[in-house]
Design an enzyme around this catalytic site. Structure first.
Site, PDB file in Angstrom:
ATOM      1  CG  ASP A  15      32.676  35.665  32.945  1.00 24.09           C
ATOM      2  OD1 ASP A  15      33.445  34.799  32.517  1.00 24.09           O
ATOM      3  OD2 ASP A  15      33.090  36.709  33.474  1.00 24.09           O
ATOM      4  CG  HIS A  18      34.344  32.241  28.400  1.00 24.46           C
ATOM      5  ND1 HIS A  18      34.849  32.393  27.137  1.00 24.46           N
ATOM      6  CD2 HIS A  18      34.092  33.495  28.848  1.00 24.46           C
ATOM      7  CE1 HIS A  18      34.890  33.690  26.838  1.00 24.46           C
ATOM      8  NE2 HIS A  18      34.438  34.382  27.853  1.00 24.46           N
ATOM      9  CG  HIS A 195      33.737  41.292  35.866  1.00 26.64           C
ATOM     10  ND1 HIS A 195      32.541  40.746  35.465  1.00 26.64           N
ATOM     11  CD2 HIS A 195      34.700  40.422  35.465  1.00 26.64           C
ATOM     12  CE1 HIS A 195      32.769  39.583  34.846  1.00 26.64           C
ATOM     13  NE2 HIS A 195      34.069  39.360  34.829  1.00 26.64           N
ATOM     14  CE1 TYR A 286      42.244  38.962  27.573  1.00 24.25           C
ATOM     15  CE2 TYR A 286      44.469  39.833  27.309  1.00 24.25           C
ATOM     16  CZ  TYR A 286      43.098  40.028  27.341  1.00 24.25           C
ATOM     17  OH  TYR A 286      42.588  41.276  27.162  1.00 24.25           O
TER      18      TYR A 286
END
Lengths: 337, 337
Positions: A15, A18, A195, A286
Site C-alpha cells: 500500500d 503509492h 483494512h 477514489y
C-alpha cells in the site's frame, strides 16, 4: 499463527508503494522484511500498490520489477509469510504463478465491492497452488451491508480462506464498520478481515470496532506508510492491542524501533492528514479522482470539493473518471440557472 | 452557541505552543484567529503551552509576551470567544485578571487529576470576573473513574460551568473514556468536556466515545498542532461529526482551507506518531520524562521504555523527575541480581 488472537498483515511494502511513487528498492524491501520478520509479523505484503502487474503507464511504473522485490522479501523472511495482492484485470494468472514460484505464500484477490464475481478464477488458482487465499472487497463503504454480505458470500463460495472488508477511501464511520463486520461474521464460516485508511483519522477506531465485532485479520502499515492518509499504523496498533490484552504475537519494542529507524527514512513526506486526503475520505471517492476534480473545478469555477462530494453521492467508481467533467458541468449549470 | 450540539474549543494556539517552542507571533495568532472566527469556531484558546505565566526557564520562554498574543486574538475575533489556560502554581490571579481585562471570555483552570482542590481560588475568580469557567483535570488516565468523579465534583462545587476529562498523555483507551465520561455525566449537573491526545492514534476514537456518553464540549487542534502527537485534528473532527449529522456550527470547508493554508506552514514538522510520542502514550507518562529517561537509560544500560513504563506503573507525576534515576537504578539492580 499459534497464540495470535489477531493476525496482522503488514502492508507498507504494498500500500505504501503509492506513497513513494512505486520506488521501493531491493535493499529497502530486504531490510524492512528482515526487521518485520524479527518482530514476528506473520504476513508481509509486497507488490505494486495496485497489485501484481500494476507497473504501467496508467498506475505508475515501478522502479524495480516487483518480482525481484518479492524474491528479496522471501529471501529475507525466516518465519513471516510473504503476501501478494492481485486485482483481476490488472494482474494475471501467470504473474500469480510466478509470485508463488518465488515463494509467496498468500494471495489477496481484490475487486471492487460489487464485482466479487471476477475473483473466481484467481481465488481458485490461489487455492490450487496451495496458497492462503483472501478475498478483498475494496471501497466497502459504497454499498449497504447486505450487498457487501452477498459479495463476501461469493468469495467464500470460490474458496477464499478469509474475506476482508476494505475501506479504500477511509470513508467508513465506526458504526458502519460494526454493522458490516457483524453481518459478515454471523453469515460467513471463514475468517473476517479489515483494512482501514486514516483519511478521517478513524483507522484505529474502525479497526477496534472491527475487532470488537469479530474480525481476526487486520492490516496495518508501519509508520502509516500507505496510500492517502495511510492505514492503521502498525506499531501503534500492536501497542494498543497489547494494552487491551489482545495478543498479536508481535514484539512491540521491535516494531517501534523498525518504524523509527528503517521505515521513517523511506517516507518521502511524513504521513499526516492533509486537505486532499481529508476531502477524499469525507466524499468517499477514489484518490485518482482528486487531480481530475481540481482541474474540472478550475475550468468551471467550482469548489473541487463540491464535485468530489457529488461523485461520492453518485457512487462513481474507478474507471469512470470521464464522469467528473459531466458532474462539473452539471454543477456549474445548476449554479447559473 | 445556538444550534451547536458539540461546542468545540480550538487549542492549537495554546497546546500547539509546545510543538513550536513557544514561538507564536502576533501575526500568526491574528491570522489564524481571524480565519477560525470566520469559520465560526466558538472558542479559541491562546496562552503559553503551560498556561498563563508558563513562559519561564522551566517551561520554556515565549518569544512573544502571551498577553500581546491574547490581545491580538481578541482584536481579530468578531464572534469567537478567546479562552486562556491557567495552571495554579504557574499562572497567577493577577495574570488572569490581566487576560480578562484584555478581553478573554473563558478561563480553563487545569490541575493534576488528584489536585482539584488547588483550583478553588482561580475558579471562583473566573466566575467573579464573569468569565465562562472550566475545570480541566489533566492526566485523567492515572486514576480510577471513581476518583476522577470525586475531583470533578470538587470543581463543580467551586463553580465551574464545565469539567473536562483531559487525556494529557494520550494514554486512555476508548472503553476507559466511556467509563469516565458516563460516570461524570450521571453525577454532575454541569457540562462535560473531553480533551484528547493522539499518541496511540486514538484521539478521534476517544472523542467519539466521549460524545457517545454525553460529553458536549470537545477540544481539537487544527492540523493536529498540539503537544506530543497532537490532539483530535479539528478540521477532521468537524468533517466526521458532519457525516454523523452532529452539529458543531463550524464551516467544514473553511476549516479544511485554513488548516492547509494557514496552519500547516506554522508547524515546524508535520505531525505524525513517532516512537517518542508512541512510547509516552503507551507508558502513560508526561512528555517531560522522555529526555530524562533516555539519559538514565544510557547511564544504566537500560531500554528507556522499560523506565517509562515503570514510571507509568508507579503513577509518577510531573515534578517528580528525580524519581527517574531511582527507578533506573532499581531496574538496573534487578537485572544484576
Amino acid at each position: 499463527m499459534n497464540n495470535r488472537e489477531i493476525v496482522v498483515t503488514e502492508v507498507a511494502l504494498r500500500d505504501g508503494s503509492h506513497a513513494v511513487n512505486h520506488s521501493f528498492t531491493i535493499e529497502q524491501v530486504s531490510r524492512v522484511v528482515k526487521a518485520l520478520d524479527d518482530a514476528n509479523v506473520p504476513f508481509i505484503e509486497v507488490s505494486h500498490g495496485d497489485g501484481l502487474g500494476g507497473s504501467s503507464i496508467q498506475y505508475g511504473f515501478s522502479n524495480t520489477n516487483e518480482m525481484e522485490l518479492i524474491e528479496a522479501a522471501v529471501d529475507a523472511a525466516e518465519n513471516s509469510a510473504i503476501s501478494v495482492l492481485l486485482l483481476p484485470g490488472i494482474g494475471t494468472v501467470e504473474q500469480l504463478k510466478e509470485a508463488h514460484k518465488l515463494g509467496a505464500k498468500m494471495v489477496r484477490v481484490a475487486t471492487h465491492v460489487t464485482e466479487a464475481d471476477v475473483s473466481k478464477q484467481h481465488i481458485s488458482l490461489g487455492k490450487e497452488l496451495g496458497m492462503e487465499t483472501v478475498g478483498f472487497l475494496m471501497m466497502s463503504h459504497m454499498v449497504p451491508a447486505e450487498k457487501l454480505l452477498e459479495q463476501a458470500l461469493l468469495m467464500e463460495s470460490y474458496g477464499a480462506d478469509t474475506v476482508y472488508v476494505v475501506d479504500s477511501a477511509g470513508a467508513l464511520l465506526p458504526h458502519e464498520v460494526k454493522e458490516r463486520i457483524k453481518l459478515l461474521k454471523s453469515n460467513l464460516k471463514v475468517d473476517i478481515g479489515f483494512h482501514a485508511h486514516n483519511n478521517l483519522s478513524l483507522a484505529m477506531a474502525n479497526t477496534l470496532a472491527a475487532i470488537e465485532e469479530g474480525a481476526t485479520r487486520i492490516d496495518g502499515s508501519v509508520r502509516c506508510l500507505g496510500a492517502g492518509a495511510g492505514n492503521t499504523q502498525t506499531e501503534v496498533l500492536v501497542s494498543v492491542l497489547e494494552r487491551m490484552n489482545i495478543t498479536t504475537g508481535i514484539d512491540v519494542y521491535k516494531m517501534m524501533d523498525l518504524a523509527e529507524e528503517l521505515v521513517a527514512p523511506i517516507l518521502q513526506e511524513p504521513q499526516e492528514i492533509t486537505k486532499g486526503s481529508l476531502v477524499l475520505g469525507y466524499a468517499g471517492v477514489y484518490s485518482s479522482f482528486l487531480l481530475h476534480a481540481y482541474r474540472a473545478a478550475e475550468k468551471y469555477h467550482l469548489d473541487p470539493r463540491d464535485i468530489l462530494i457529488e461523485l461520492g453521492n453518485r457512487k462513481v467508481v474507478g474507471g469512470q473518471e470521464d464522469m467528473i467533467i459531466d458532474v462539473a458541468s452539471e454543477l456549474a449549470g445548476y449554479k447559473i440557472s
